[in-house]
Write a protein that holds these residues in place. Structure first.
Motif, PDB file in Angstrom:
ATOM      1  N   LEU A  72       0.837  -1.201   0.000  1.00  0.00           N
ATOM      2  CA  LEU A  72       0.000   0.000   0.000  1.00  0.00           C
ATOM      3  C   LEU A  72       0.873   1.253   0.000  1.00  0.00           C
ATOM      4  N   GLY A  73       1.947   1.223   0.800  1.00  0.00           N
ATOM      5  CA  GLY A  73       2.854   2.376   0.814  1.00  0.00           C
ATOM      6  C   GLY A  73       3.507   2.594  -0.537  1.00  0.00           C
ATOM      7  N   LEU A  74       3.943   1.512  -1.184  1.00  0.00           N
ATOM      8  CA  LEU A  74       4.532   1.640  -2.506  1.00  0.00           C
ATOM      9  C   LEU A  74       3.515   2.158  -3.522  1.00  0.00           C
ATOM     10  N   GLY A  75       2.269   1.660  -3.393  1.00  0.00           N
ATOM     11  CA  GLY A  75       1.237   2.110  -4.312  1.00  0.00           C
ATOM     12  C   GLY A  75       0.938   3.576  -4.170  1.00  0.00           C
ATOM     13  N   LEU A  76       0.913   4.075  -2.928  1.00  0.00           N
ATOM     14  CA  LEU A  76       0.674   5.499  -2.720  1.00  0.00           C
ATOM     15  C   LEU A  76       1.851   6.335  -3.223  1.00  0.00           C
ATOM     16  N   TYR A  88      -6.517  -3.577   0.103  1.00  0.00           N
ATOM     17  CA  TYR A  88      -5.872  -3.618   1.410  1.00  0.00           C
ATOM     18  C   TYR A  88      -6.897  -3.553   2.541  1.00  0.00           C
ATOM     19  N   THR A  89      -7.930  -2.740   2.383  1.00  0.00           N
ATOM     20  CA  THR A  89      -8.978  -2.711   3.416  1.00  0.00           C
ATOM     21  C   THR A  89      -9.655  -4.075   3.549  1.00  0.00           C
ATOM     22  N   ALA A  94     -10.472  -9.205   6.497  1.00  0.00           N
ATOM     23  CA  ALA A  94     -10.330 -10.663   6.582  1.00  0.00           C
ATOM     24  C   ALA A  94      -9.430 -11.064   7.734  1.00  0.00           C
ATOM     25  N   ALA A  95      -8.405 -10.281   8.039  1.00  0.00           N
ATOM     26  CA  ALA A  95      -7.500 -10.619   9.139  1.00  0.00           C
ATOM     27  C   ALA A  95      -8.234 -10.628  10.474  1.00  0.00           C
ATOM     28  N   LEU A 143      -9.073   1.854  10.041  1.00  0.00           N
ATOM     29  CA  LEU A 143      -9.878   1.568  11.225  1.00  0.00           C
ATOM     30  C   LEU A 143     -11.271   1.024  10.900  1.00  0.00           C
ATOM     31  N   SER A 144     -11.940   1.597   9.898  1.00  0.00           N
ATOM     32  CA  SER A 144     -13.322   1.159   9.636  1.00  0.00           C
ATOM     33  C   SER A 144     -13.430  -0.323   9.275  1.00  0.00           C
ATOM     34  N   PRO A 145     -12.544  -0.908   8.439  1.00  0.00           N
ATOM     35  CA  PRO A 145     -12.669  -2.346   8.185  1.00  0.00           C
ATOM     36  C   PRO A 145     -12.392  -3.187   9.423  1.00  0.00           C
TER      37      PRO A 145
END
Length: 396
Positions: A72-76, A88-89, A94-95, A143-145
């Motif tokens: 996600l950091g690389l994508g941003l 990612y959310t 799922a985690a 946080l929301s997921p």
């Protein structure tokens, strides 16, 4: 129409493919924050890696979230792509839902800390409005997921707990019911043994003693008294044997002799016994049969035998002198039993339990889905029962 339900691996594959194709479509139309100087395919790399992690979202929750955060950091950095963020959310969701129970607390703390750090940096180096915007964005992503999955998991665990509690309650109720049934069966077995079986034993012993006295007096075997004593002894011994088998079944014990259900092929024995018992009363017994017996279900054959047995017994006790006719008709779908005996109006002496035999015959027929009727027909007492040749398992 029923809903199509995908298996867990197919659901993960659908999410991965949907995210990958959606991201490629956004890149194709240019709907992403493209970093200057980088080719268009660079944001595809984090997107493809995130889609691959979606295939492992249920099994390797810690690794997918950790590696997914890096992607996600690389994508941003390479170019903000909405599809990568949404994938990612889903990994966070799922985690918490499929991972260990502590995953919700860990991800909530790390997500909250990440949101606060990003908000503070934006506030410090950019502006207050941009800091607030990044704070809201961080809460939605990190946080929301986690909160949504934690709430869903809590409800799922509580539903599972309630289901297990309901099963336990039902099991305890079933055990109580079985215990009550076993206790009642044991009580019935004791009553049968202590009362009825003892009376039958006494009858058999006294009949045997009376036969011994008759032999000492050199009485002929065809004398009515001697024949009556033989019938009394034979019936009491048979009744005692069946009573003992029934007591064994009630106590759920294996009887010494296996119980063999009576069959219609043994009706000649019933007719012989009834003829011997009714000879002194001027009764004669005749039987006729129509159709082919074929193969009858055990419940139907047992009910038919008991109905014939009770009808002949009632004829011996209550019928006027004459001929008792038994007719059995084997049809394709039904078995019809008819017993006609001379009707003696007002004859016989009322005894305790009178008419219980008629009630029992009617119940046997009704339990199999058949018909039963008994009553006077002119100068004849007629008993008629119609039983289906096939009995369902529930009724049997």
């Amino acid at each position: 129409m029923g809903r199509v339900r995908l298996s867990a691996p197919r659901q993960d594959l659908a999410i991965a493919l949907g995210g990958l194709l959606g991201g490629l479509l956004l890149i194709a139309v240019g709907a992403y924050d493209r970093r200057a100087g980088l080719p268009w395919w660079v944001p595809v790399l984090p997107l493809a890696g995130m889609a691959g992690l979606s295939l492992l979202r249920r099994r390797c929750t810690v690794w997918t979230v950790s590696v997914g955060g890096v992607l996600l950091g690389l994508g941003l950095y390479f170019g903000s792509l909405l599809a990568t963020t949404l994938l990612y959310t889903d990994l966070l969701y799922a985690a918490v839902l499929y991972g260990r129970p502590r995953m919700s607390k860990v991800l909530a703390l790390t997500g909250g800390a990440t949101t606060l750090v990003l908000t503070g940096l934006a506030w410090r180096y950019l502006s207050i409005s941009e800091g607030l915007l990044i704070g809201v964005f961080g809460a939605l992503v990190f946080l929301s997921p986690v909160w949504t999955a934690d709430l869903l998991r809590h409800h799922r665990d509580r539903a599972e707990s309630e289901r297990l509690r309901a099963e336990q309650t039902a099991l305890l109720a079933e055990l109580d019911r079985r215990g009550a049934v076993v206790s009642e069966r044991a009580r019935m077995a004791r009553e049968l043994h202590d009362v009825i079986a003892n009376h039958l034993s006494a009858i058999a012993i006294h009949a045997t003693g009376a036969q011994a006295v008759a032999r000492r007096q050199d009485r002929a075997a065809d004398e009515p008294l001697v024949e009556a004593l033989a019938v009394i002894r034979e019936n009491s011994v048979q009744g005692l044997a069946e009573m003992r088998r029934m007591i064994g079944l009630l106590r759920e014990a294996v009887p010494e002799e296996p119980y063999a259900a009576p069959r219609l092929a043994a009706l000649d024995v019933l007719l012989e016994q009834a003829g011997t018992a009714g000879r002194a009363a001027g009764l004669r017994f005749e039987a006729e049969q129509e159709g082919e017996p074929g193969e009858l279900p055990a419940p139907v054959e047992l009910a038919a035998y008991r109905i014939v047995q009770e009808s002949l017994t009632n004829a011996v006790k209550h019928a006027a002198p004459g001929v008792v006719r038994l007719r059995i008709r084997y049809g394709e779908r039904e078995l019809e039993i008819t017993v006609e005996s001379p009707y003696a109006e007002g004859g016989g002496r009322a005894v305790p339990g009178a008419k219980a035999g008629l009630v029992g015959m009617g119940e046997r027929a009704q339990l199999l889905g058949g018909e039963f009727d008994a009553g006077p027909d002119g100068r004849t007492w007629k008993v008629r029962a119609v039983l289906p040749r096939t009995a369902s398992e529930e009724r049997a």
